[in-house]
Design a protein around this motif. Structure first.
Motif, PDB file in Angstrom:
ATOM      1  N   ALA A 172      52.207  60.721  49.008  1.00  0.00           N
ATOM      2  CA  ALA A 172      52.749  60.340  47.698  1.00  0.00           C
ATOM      3  C   ALA A 172      51.933  61.053  46.628  1.00  0.00           C
ATOM      4  N   PRO A 173      52.431  62.150  46.083  1.00  0.00           N
ATOM      5  CA  PRO A 173      51.610  62.986  45.185  1.00  0.00           C
ATOM      6  C   PRO A 173      51.207  62.305  43.878  1.00  0.00           C
ATOM      7  N   THR A 174      51.925  61.266  43.435  1.00  0.00           N
ATOM      8  CA  THR A 174      51.537  60.619  42.178  1.00  0.00           C
ATOM      9  C   THR A 174      50.261  59.792  42.331  1.00  0.00           C
ATOM     10  N   LEU A 175      49.933  59.376  43.563  1.00  0.00           N
ATOM     11  CA  LEU A 175      48.788  58.483  43.777  1.00  0.00           C
ATOM     12  C   LEU A 175      47.486  59.284  43.697  1.00  0.00           C
ATOM     13  N   LYS A 176      46.773  59.139  42.590  1.00  0.00           N
ATOM     14  CA  LYS A 176      45.574  59.938  42.342  1.00  0.00           C
ATOM     15  C   LYS A 176      44.276  59.196  42.619  1.00  0.00           C
ATOM     16  N   GLN A 177      44.272  57.865  42.485  1.00  0.00           N
ATOM     17  CA  GLN A 177      43.034  57.097  42.626  1.00  0.00           C
ATOM     18  C   GLN A 177      43.262  55.883  43.532  1.00  0.00           C
ATOM     19  N   VAL A 178      42.393  55.710  44.514  1.00  0.00           N
ATOM     20  CA  VAL A 178      42.394  54.504  45.344  1.00  0.00           C
ATOM     21  C   VAL A 178      40.967  53.985  45.394  1.00  0.00           C
ATOM     22  N   LEU A 179      40.780  52.763  44.951  1.00  0.00           N
ATOM     23  CA  LEU A 179      39.459  52.139  44.958  1.00  0.00           C
ATOM     24  C   LEU A 179      39.486  50.984  45.946  1.00  0.00           C
ATOM     25  N   HIS A 180      38.481  50.957  46.828  1.00  0.00           N
ATOM     26  CA  HIS A 180      38.458  49.941  47.877  1.00  0.00           C
ATOM     27  C   HIS A 180      37.554  48.771  47.497  1.00  0.00           C
ATOM     28  N   PHE A 181      37.920  47.593  48.007  1.00  0.00           N
ATOM     29  CA  PHE A 181      37.049  46.422  47.836  1.00  0.00           C
ATOM     30  C   PHE A 181      36.880  45.743  49.198  1.00  0.00           C
ATOM     31  N   GLY A 182      35.902  44.852  49.262  1.00  0.00           N
ATOM     32  CA  GLY A 182      35.664  44.148  50.524  1.00  0.00           C
ATOM     33  C   GLY A 182      34.902  44.949  51.554  1.00  0.00           C
ATOM     34  N   ARG A 183      34.198  45.987  51.124  1.00  0.00           N
ATOM     35  CA  ARG A 183      33.387  46.755  52.077  1.00  0.00           C
ATOM     36  C   ARG A 183      32.097  45.996  52.386  1.00  0.00           C
ATOM     37  N   ASP A 184      31.683  46.056  53.635  1.00  0.00           N
ATOM     38  CA  ASP A 184      30.484  45.314  54.050  1.00  0.00           C
ATOM     39  C   ASP A 184      29.232  45.806  53.328  1.00  0.00           C
ATOM     40  N   ASP A 185      29.208  47.097  52.957  1.00  0.00           N
ATOM     41  CA  ASP A 185      27.999  47.643  52.330  1.00  0.00           C
ATOM     42  C   ASP A 185      27.989  47.442  50.805  1.00  0.00           C
ATOM     43  N   GLY A 186      29.017  46.777  50.280  1.00  0.00           N
ATOM     44  CA  GLY A 186      29.020  46.483  48.843  1.00  0.00           C
ATOM     45  C   GLY A 186      29.354  47.656  47.955  1.00  0.00           C
ATOM     46  N   THR A 187      29.802  48.765  48.540  1.00  0.00           N
ATOM     47  CA  THR A 187      30.198  49.916  47.710  1.00  0.00           C
ATOM     48  C   THR A 187      31.634  49.726  47.237  1.00  0.00           C
ATOM     49  N   GLY A 188      32.158  50.698  46.531  1.00  0.00           N
ATOM     50  CA  GLY A 188      33.529  50.614  46.063  1.00  0.00           C
ATOM     51  C   GLY A 188      33.643  49.780  44.799  1.00  0.00           C
ATOM     52  N   LEU A 189      34.681  48.970  44.729  1.00  0.00           N
ATOM     53  CA  LEU A 189      34.954  48.189  43.528  1.00  0.00           C
ATOM     54  C   LEU A 189      33.783  47.274  43.153  1.00  0.00           C
ATOM     55  N   GLU A 190      33.233  46.582  44.139  1.00  0.00           N
ATOM     56  CA  GLU A 190      32.150  45.635  43.843  1.00  0.00           C
ATOM     57  C   GLU A 190      30.954  46.331  43.207  1.00  0.00           C
ATOM     58  N   ALA A 191      30.636  47.539  43.673  1.00  0.00           N
ATOM     59  CA  ALA A 191      29.499  48.276  43.100  1.00  0.00           C
ATOM     60  C   ALA A 191      29.751  48.606  41.635  1.00  0.00           C
ATOM     61  N   LEU A 192      30.974  49.024  41.323  1.00  0.00           N
ATOM     62  CA  LEU A 192      31.304  49.342  39.927  1.00  0.00           C
ATOM     63  C   LEU A 192      31.315  48.083  39.067  1.00  0.00           C
ATOM     64  N   MET A 193      31.734  46.964  39.637  1.00  0.00           N
ATOM     65  CA  MET A 193      31.771  45.703  38.875  1.00  0.00           C
ATOM     66  C   MET A 193      30.383  45.297  38.387  1.00  0.00           C
ATOM     67  N   ARG A 194      29.365  45.586  39.171  1.00  0.00           N
ATOM     68  CA  ARG A 194      28.009  45.134  38.826  1.00  0.00           C
ATOM     69  C   ARG A 194      27.516  45.749  37.516  1.00  0.00           C
ATOM     70  N   ALA A 195      28.088  46.877  37.143  1.00  0.00           N
ATOM     71  CA  ALA A 195      27.650  47.553  35.916  1.00  0.00           C
ATOM     72  C   ALA A 195      28.260  46.930  34.658  1.00  0.00           C
ATOM     73  N   HIS A 196      29.212  46.021  34.825  1.00  0.00           N
ATOM     74  CA  HIS A 196      29.919  45.451  33.675  1.00  0.00           C
ATOM     75  C   HIS A 196      29.627  43.953  33.590  1.00  0.00           C
ATOM     76  N   THR A 197      28.948  43.563  32.553  1.00  0.00           N
ATOM     77  CA  THR A 197      28.545  42.159  32.415  1.00  0.00           C
ATOM     78  C   THR A 197      29.130  41.476  31.184  1.00  0.00           C
ATOM     79  N   THR A 198      29.833  42.220  30.360  1.00  0.00           N
ATOM     80  CA  THR A 198      30.396  41.629  29.139  1.00  0.00           C
ATOM     81  C   THR A 198      31.800  41.084  29.403  1.00  0.00           C
ATOM     82  N   SER A 199      32.244  40.202  28.546  1.00  0.00           N
ATOM     83  CA  SER A 199      33.600  39.665  28.683  1.00  0.00           C
ATOM     84  C   SER A 199      34.613  40.765  28.340  1.00  0.00           C
ATOM     85  N   PHE A 200      35.857  40.550  28.746  1.00  0.00           N
ATOM     86  CA  PHE A 200      36.916  41.535  28.519  1.00  0.00           C
ATOM     87  C   PHE A 200      37.985  40.893  27.650  1.00  0.00           C
ATOM     88  N   LYS A 201      38.299  41.522  26.550  1.00  0.00           N
ATOM     89  CA  LYS A 201      39.323  40.990  25.649  1.00  0.00           C
ATOM     90  C   LYS A 201      40.701  41.356  26.196  1.00  0.00           C
TER      91      LYS A 201
END
Length: 554
Positions: A172-201
């Motif tokens: 599917a050529p339109t699909l440019k980004q896939v981010l994984h979550f639930g990895r045992d090593d804590g990489t992927g989405l969870e790792a990026l989440m740790r950098a964001h601590t502020t609320s989201f409007k």
């Protein structure tokens, strides 16, 4: 009646609105109840998550889940924190903008729920997908909805990875980004989440902005993308659960339908959070584990398909179901034999309902003392329904005809010519044959294409199935019409027997005679084939089209 004039969109990416059917092909929408008077700016996540924290209820339990063998609970404040961090990842790390479609791939888990609400909070259009979909099916979804990004649980990554592989036939050529979550090593989405601590409007979405493309679940082959707005999700929360289930913050919910399926999205996620209640999200259930979940969490509402209730009924004596007020059945017709078996074994009345992906959720249902034998129930407040003939004219009480329904939700297919099949004269036509009595109770007959015409007789497949299910040897069954030179069609039954019974010619004759004694003899199955299990969708619906395919190959 509301006009089809939409409020201005807040979306930067306007693809979905551009792909909606012409307004002349829309059903009439009715917003005549005070609970449906939503403000012009409306964001589902603000209404289902943020509002509880703002009102001082952040410590209340929201989502119960499991990681391995460990059970855990997120309160509303913790859910909000996860949602806000993921929303930052979506908008900052992935660069997504309001109106972009985001594919979700995962089972029923708190993290999947957080991803869903994060996307809505960021103004994205969510496209949740069933965990069992393969690359060919995912490709159809990605291509149809022009999806550029996905969040995918790690253990379901393989099939989606094929869609990102230029060498794969389902690339599917339109699909440019896939981010994984639930990895045992804590990489992927969870790792990026740790950098964001502020609320989201929350993005200031309009009530008429699309927030969900729900793809139909595959009982008839090629899936259709149904578009729902922020107001549609809220309307589903404010009618059936309010007027039929009488939900409160003390409710605890569990069930089997994937939250990628609108039956599960509503029942297991949106409904409980609308009322400040909590929900148990588990990736896989058996009848045994569902019963144990009800007992362990003191569940008050359970959502599953008729097949599960039939299987659970025989095991119910071993668990404490005293907390359960509403065992909700939907997804396919509830055989009366299953309703009676469940009530006999548990003492609890099933709350039956009919809904659909096009309508987003249940629009006919009755519960408790309002239940009438053989009927699904009455129209849910906020909706209107009637039985019509082929010319869309209402038929007299007790006369079978086509079900027509309208209300605050309705069918808007994403760029699909089949819109004209579903909507006619402002009414949604779900494709079911029903009758309605003088008191407004609706009685299911069959799907329109499940009516069998044999030697001039009209025979409803589900009626024959209900008769067969009353025999103690039958675990499950499916009935279809197959071509016959003499009669036009004959009734054919596919039967899965319980383990202690033998599939032989004597059993065929036994079942045929049993049906003849239960219903009009001309309705008996002239052919019976024994199979280990019936083909079902991931949501538990019987795939009769696959049975018809089997019949033509026999």
């Amino acid at each position: 009646m509301a006009s089809h004039a939409l409020l201005p969109s807040s979306h930067v990416d306007t693809f979905v609105r551009a792909q909606l059917p012409p307004s002349a092909q829309w059903p009439a929408f009715i917003f005549d109840r005070p609970e449906l008077a939503y403000p012009e700016h409306l964001n589902v996540t603000s209404e289902l998550v943020d509002v509880h924290v703002a009102q001082g209820h952040g410590a209340r339990p929201a989502l119960h889940g499991h990681k391995g063998t460990e059970a855990f609970t997120w309160c509303y404040a913790e859910l909000q924190q996860h949602v806000d961090r993921i929303a930052h990842v979506l908008t900052q790390d992935m660069g997504l903008v309001a109106g972009n479609r985001l594919l979700l791939r995962g089972g029923n888990t708190p993290m999947m729920a957080a991803c869903f609400f994060a996307g809505l909070k960021a103004g994205l259009v969510m496209v949740p997908t069933m965990p069992l979909l393969r690359a060919a099916e995912l490709y159809q979804v990605i291509d149809k909805a022009n999806i550029t990004a996905a969040l995918c649980v790690d253990h379901l990554a393989e099939e989606l990875n094929y869609c990102g592989d230029p060498a794969h036939p389902h690339h599917a050529p339109t699909l440019k980004q896939v981010l994984h979550f639930g990895r045992d090593d804590g990489t992927g989405l969870e790792a990026l989440m740790r950098a964001h601590t502020t609320s989201f409007k929350a993005h200031p979405t309009s009530r008429d902005d699309a927030c969900l493309i729900a793809f139909t679940s595959g009982t008839t082959g090629s899936p259709k993308g149904t578009v729902h707005f922020h107001r549609d999700v809220m309307a589903m929360c404010d009618l059936f659960p309010r007027h039929i289930l009488h939900m409160t913050p003390d409710d605890v919910v569990c069930g089997t339908p994937p939250i990628a399926f609108t039956f599960g999205l509503g029942g297991l996620l949106a409904f409980p959070l609308r009322y400040g209640a909590s929900t148990v999200l588990l990736e896989k259930h058996t009848p045994e584990t569902l019963l144990k979940t009800i007992a362990r969490y003191r569940v008050t509402q359970c959502y599953t398909a008729p097949t599960f209730y039939r299987q659970m009924a025989t095991l119910a004596h071993s668990v404490d179901l005293s907390s359960l007020r509403h065992p909700v059945s939907a997804g396919e017709a509830l055989p009366d034999a299953t309703r009676q078996l469940w009530k006999e074994k548990t003492g609890i009345e099933i709350t039956d309902g009919i809904g659909g992906t096009e309508m987003i959720h249940i629009y006919i249902s009755s519960a408790g003392t309002q239940v009438r034998a053989g009927s699904i129930g009455q129209v849910v407040p906020g909706y209107a329904a009637r039985i019509v003939d082929d010319d869309m004219q209402p038929v007299p009480p007790g006369t079978p005809g086509r079900l027509a329904v309208r209300g605050p939700t309705g069918c808007r297919y994403l760029d699909d010519a089949r819109q004209n099949n579903y909507v006619k004269d402002g009414w949604n036509l779900p494709g079911d044959t029903f009758s309605m009595d003088q008191d407004g109770y609706f009685y299911y007959v069959a799907r329109n294409d499940d009516m069998i015409i044999s030697a001039g007789y009209n025979i409803a497949g589900p009626e024959v199935e209900s008769a067969l299910l009353q025999h103690p040897a039958v675990a499950e069954c499916g009935v279809v019409g197959v071509p016959d030179d003499e009669r036009g069609q004959i009734v054919m039954a596919y039967v899965a027997l319980k383990p202690e019974y033998t599939a032989d010619a004597e059993m065929v004759e036994t079942l045929q005679n049993f049906v003849k004694q239960s219903i009009a003899p001309f309705k008996y199955p002239r052919r019976i084939q024994f199979i280990p299990a019936l083909p079902r969708t991931e949501t538990g619906k019987l795939q009769r089209f696959r049975l018809r395919q089997l019949a033509t190959q026999a």
